[in-house]
Structure formats: structure tokens, C-alpha cells
Design a protein around this motif. Structure first.
Motif, short mmCIF file in Angstrom:
data_model
loop_
_atom_site.label_atom_id
_atom_site.label_comp_id
_atom_site.label_asym_id
_atom_site.label_seq_id
_atom_site.Cartn_x
_atom_site.Cartn_y
_atom_site.Cartn_z
N GLU A 1 1.14 -1.17 0.09
CA GLU A 1 0.12 0.02 0.01
C GLU A 1 1.00 1.24 -0.01
O GLU A 1 1.56 1.89 1.02
N ILE B 1 -0.70 -7.03 4.16
CA ILE B 1 -0.31 -5.65 3.27
C ILE B 1 0.75 -5.17 3.85
O ILE B 1 0.73 -4.73 5.01
N ILE C 1 2.45 -1.68 4.60
CA ILE C 1 2.05 -0.20 4.66
C ILE C 1 3.04 0.80 4.59
O ILE C 1 4.00 0.50 5.53
#
Length: 428
Positions: free
Chosen positions: A178, A215, A217
Motif C-alpha cells: 500500500e 499488506i 503499509i
């Protein structure tokens, strides 16, 4: 994920993947068309580290059918070149990428010459130094292309970064990341046009970031911390340093304070305080000169203070000196007059020193005719001091004017005196 750095894995495999450098390898260029038509010319690629010399060579190799061999001149020698020559005898024409070609001595470069000339070896030499200074002229003459690459624009770097994020075989495409477009733009704008640094920052930040629910980040604070540690200024040994010195002098000559501050900052970050101080002192007399004669001593004091202080305090007197030079009236008349006199001498415009100017401080000088000199201090001329109308130049160059006053700053007063004295001489 493979062990090679991301920047290594993401090198373009064909010329269509090259980011930027449109003037060199864009689809409308002759080089692009040559390669697409199956002909790869020998060439030299010149530019700062990280702007794509190696990537372009690999892309050219990937777009050709030639066997591809890479050497680095910092660790390779004559034996390695001979091995390439032997390979060409077996396989036919080979494409040799020689990085840091300027590190090869003349003998090593000469080993390549007959094989490049015959076409057995297609040479792509890469150098961070100006090839017109550091590459054997015989090698240069056999390279049909000598190209200077430029730093990539942020939009080019965004393309490189996004390709790395999407590529599942060579890049980071298998990792859920992300990262915002703003963060990518921050990287693109923060690496000074260096694709290698951009990919290194991207890889480092992905590795350093936390993973939440599978994910990765990317956080702004971590990105800023990594970018703050990236060196952008290069070293003080190569052509780029001298290009920066040239840019600084031309910006001061052009009275652009902001550009001058930019290049001064760039230069001081390289750490060669002595070289920068020396150039500033030259500029004070070369570009400011007689229009503001007080600037020379001011700059001398500033440079001496800077060397004594060292960095970071040295930036203070040097910044003062640069701004004073930028905004001072300017004249190059003094050194231009000297150069004109030297040119006249080299052109054979010489003559005998007038007899009355020759040394007369010895017995027998008068017998040789060394007489007739008039002492100017004995003839006051208003507030000027003393002046007498007599010949100083040899007969063959009498009347020649080397000095051409620049009507600027304090030189206006000097120019007026110069013109007045010319009028007096005409009354002789």
C-alpha cells in the motif's frame, strides 16, 4: 524473491523499456531505428552515476541478436579483453559493454582498437567522465555515437517505480504493497533524477515497512527518513564537479543570485572546500574585476576565513562572497587586455624596447644611449598625480590598444582617465 537488488532486476530488457532519454533512444531517433533494423553501432555513453548508462546497454543487447559480454574497467585488464577477442573469433561479432571505460589505460584501450575497427567487437563504453578528456581519441573515432545521458525527470521515474511495483517476475508485483501516488512522487522528486536510487529507496522502504493483514503499509515518516539519508551530490573527483564549478561561475557572471546559491550549496556538499574557494577567488578578478576592485580583497578574506573555519561554518563567508560578486558591477577588461598583449607577442608583433626605458642604473648606460627618460612624478597633473607625454611601447607596436574599458561601476572613472590621457598623447 531473488537476492539481486531491485535496481539490478529491473534493468530494461529491450529498448522499448528504457525510461526517458528520448533524445537518444526515442522511437524517432536514428539510433532506435538502427537497432530495430538489426545494426548496433559502437558508441560511448557519458553521464553521472544512476542515469541509465548500464540499463541502456542491457536494453540494446536485449534488442539485438549479438552475444553480450560485460566488463568493468576497474577490475578487468588486457587478459579479459583478449578473452573477448577470442570469443569473437568463435561466435562471430560480439557486443561488449565496457563500464568505466576511462579507467582503462592506453595499452588496454589499444587492444580493442583493431577489433572494434574490423567490426568483430561492437563496443558500448560507459563513463562518468567526459570522454573527450578521458577516453583514447582512437577509441572515440571508432565510436559512431558519443551520447551524453541526462538525469531522468520525475515522470520518467514514476514509470520506473510503477513498473517495479507491477512486475511479478522481476519486481515487487507478488507483494501486496500500500503506497500512494504522492509517496511515489516524493521518491521520484527526491532522488535527483537517479533511477537506481529511486528503486533502492522503494525496495528499502518496502523491506522496512510493517505488514498488516498481509499488506505492507508504507508510512510517510519512514519514507522521509530514508530519503534524508540518500546522498545526492556525487563526488569531487569527476567531470560533474567541474561542471558544477562552471555553472557556479556562469551564474555569478550572469548575476543570478539564486542559481549561484544552488550551485554553491551543491559544491560544498561534495566537500572540496579548497577547490571551491580557489574558483571564487578567480571569479572575483576574472568576472568582477576593475568595475568593483574592492571585491577581490573581500573574496580573498572570505575564502581564507572559510578554509580556516571549515565546514559547515565556511558556508557563511562564502555565501556572502558569492552574493556580493553576483550583484557587483562587472568587467573582464583587465585580463582581456593581458590576453590581447600575449596574442600580439605570439603573432610576432614585437619590437625593441625604447632606449629611454632601458636600465640606466650602471656605469656606461649613457654611452649605450640609455638616456632621455622623463620621470612622471616631476610633472604633476591635477589630482591624478604625475604624468608626462613620452613613448612606452616599442616602435613596431606604438599606438596599439590592448585595453578596452568596460563602462561599469568604478571602471567608468578609470575609463574616463584612460580616454583623457589618450587625448593628451595625441597633442604630442
Amino acid at each position: 524473491m531473488r537476492n539481486e537488488p531491485l535496481a539490478y532486476r529491473m534493468r530494461p530488457t529491450k529498448i522499448e523499456e528504457v525510461a526517458g532519454q528520448e533524445a537518444i533512444i526515442g522511437k524517432e531517433t536514428a539510433l532506435y531505428r538502427l537497432i530495430k533494423n538489426g545494426h548496433v553501432p559502437s558508441m560511448l555513453l557519458y553521464g553521472e552515476p544512476g542515469i541509465g548508462k548500464t540499463s541502456l546497454a542491457h536494453a540494446i543487447a536485449g534488442s539485438s541478436d549479438l552475444p553480450f559480454i560485460t566488463l568493468n574497467a576497474t577490475v578487468s585488464g588486457k587478459k579479459d579483453v583478449e578473452d573477448v577477442v577470442a570469443e569473437s573469433r568463435i561466435t562471430g561479432k560480439v557486443l561488449l559493454f565496457l563500464d568505466e571505460i576511462h579507467r582503462f589505460n592506453k595499452l588496454q584501450q589499444d587492444t580493442l582498437l583493431p577489433h572494434v575497427e574490423s567490426g568483430a567487437i561492437v563496443l558500448i563504453g560507459a563513463t562518468t567522465e567526459n570522454p573527450y578528456h578521458d577516453v583514447n581519441p582512437a577509441i572515440r573515432s571508432r565510436c559512431g555515437e558519443i551520447r551524453q545521458l541526462t538525469r531522468l525527470e520525475p515522470e520518467d521515474l514514476l514509470s520506473v517505480l510503477n513498473r517495479a511495483l507491477e512486475d511479478k517476475s522481476r519486481g515487487l508485483g507478488k507483494t501486496a504493497i500500500e503506497i500512494t501516488e504522492k509517496q511515489l512522487l516524493t521518491i521520484a522528486e527526491g532522488v535527483n533524477g537517479d533511477a537506481r536510487k529511486a528503486l533502492n529507496v522503494l525496495e528499502s522502504i518496502v523491506v522496512a515497512s510493517d505488514e498488516i493483514d498481509g499488506i505492507t503499509i508504507v508510512e510517510d515518516s519512514l519514507l522521509e527518513n530514508l530519503l534524508g539519508r540518500i546522498g545526492l551530490f556525487g563526488d569531487n573527483k569527476g567531470s560533474h564537479f567541474y561542471n558544477l564549478l562552471s555553472a557556479l561561475q556562469k551564474s555569478v557572471r550572469g548575476s543570478d543570485v539564486n542559481a549561484s546559491m544552488y550551485y554553491l550549496a551543491h559544491l560544498l556538499e561534495t566537500g572540496d572546500l579548497v577547490a571551491v574557494s580557489r574558483r571564487l577567488l578567480v571569479m572575483a578578478y576574472e568576472d568582477v574585476g576593475l568595475a568593483s576592485p574592492e571585491v577581490g580583497p573581500h573574496v580573498l578574506a572570505a575564502t581564507e576565513a572559510a578554509v580556516r573555519l571549515g565546514m559547515p561554518e565556511a558556508r557563511i563567508p562564502l555565501a556572502n562572497a558569492v552574493i556580493e560578486m553576483c550583484l557587483a558591477p562587472k568587467s573582464n577588461s583587465a585580463y582581456k587586455a593581458f590576453d590581447a598583449a600575449v596574442q600580439a607577442i605570439n603573432d610576432g608583433k614585437t619590437g625593441d624596447i625604447p632606449m629611454h626605458l632601458r636600465d640606466a642604473h650602471y656605469s656606461g648606460a649613457a654611452a649605450l644611449g640609455h638616456v632621455g627618460y622623463k620621470y612622471p612624478h616631476h610633472t604633476p597633473l591635477g589630482e591624478f598625480g604625475g604624468w608626462v607625454n613620452q613613448q612606452y611601447l616599442p616602435d613596431k607596436v606604438e599606438g596599439t590598444e590592448f585595453y578596452k574599458p568596460v563602462i561599469s561601476g568604478q571602471e567608468k572613472k578609470m575609463a574616463a582617465i584612460y580616454e583623457k590621457l589618450k587625448e593628451f598623447r595625441k597633442k604630442k
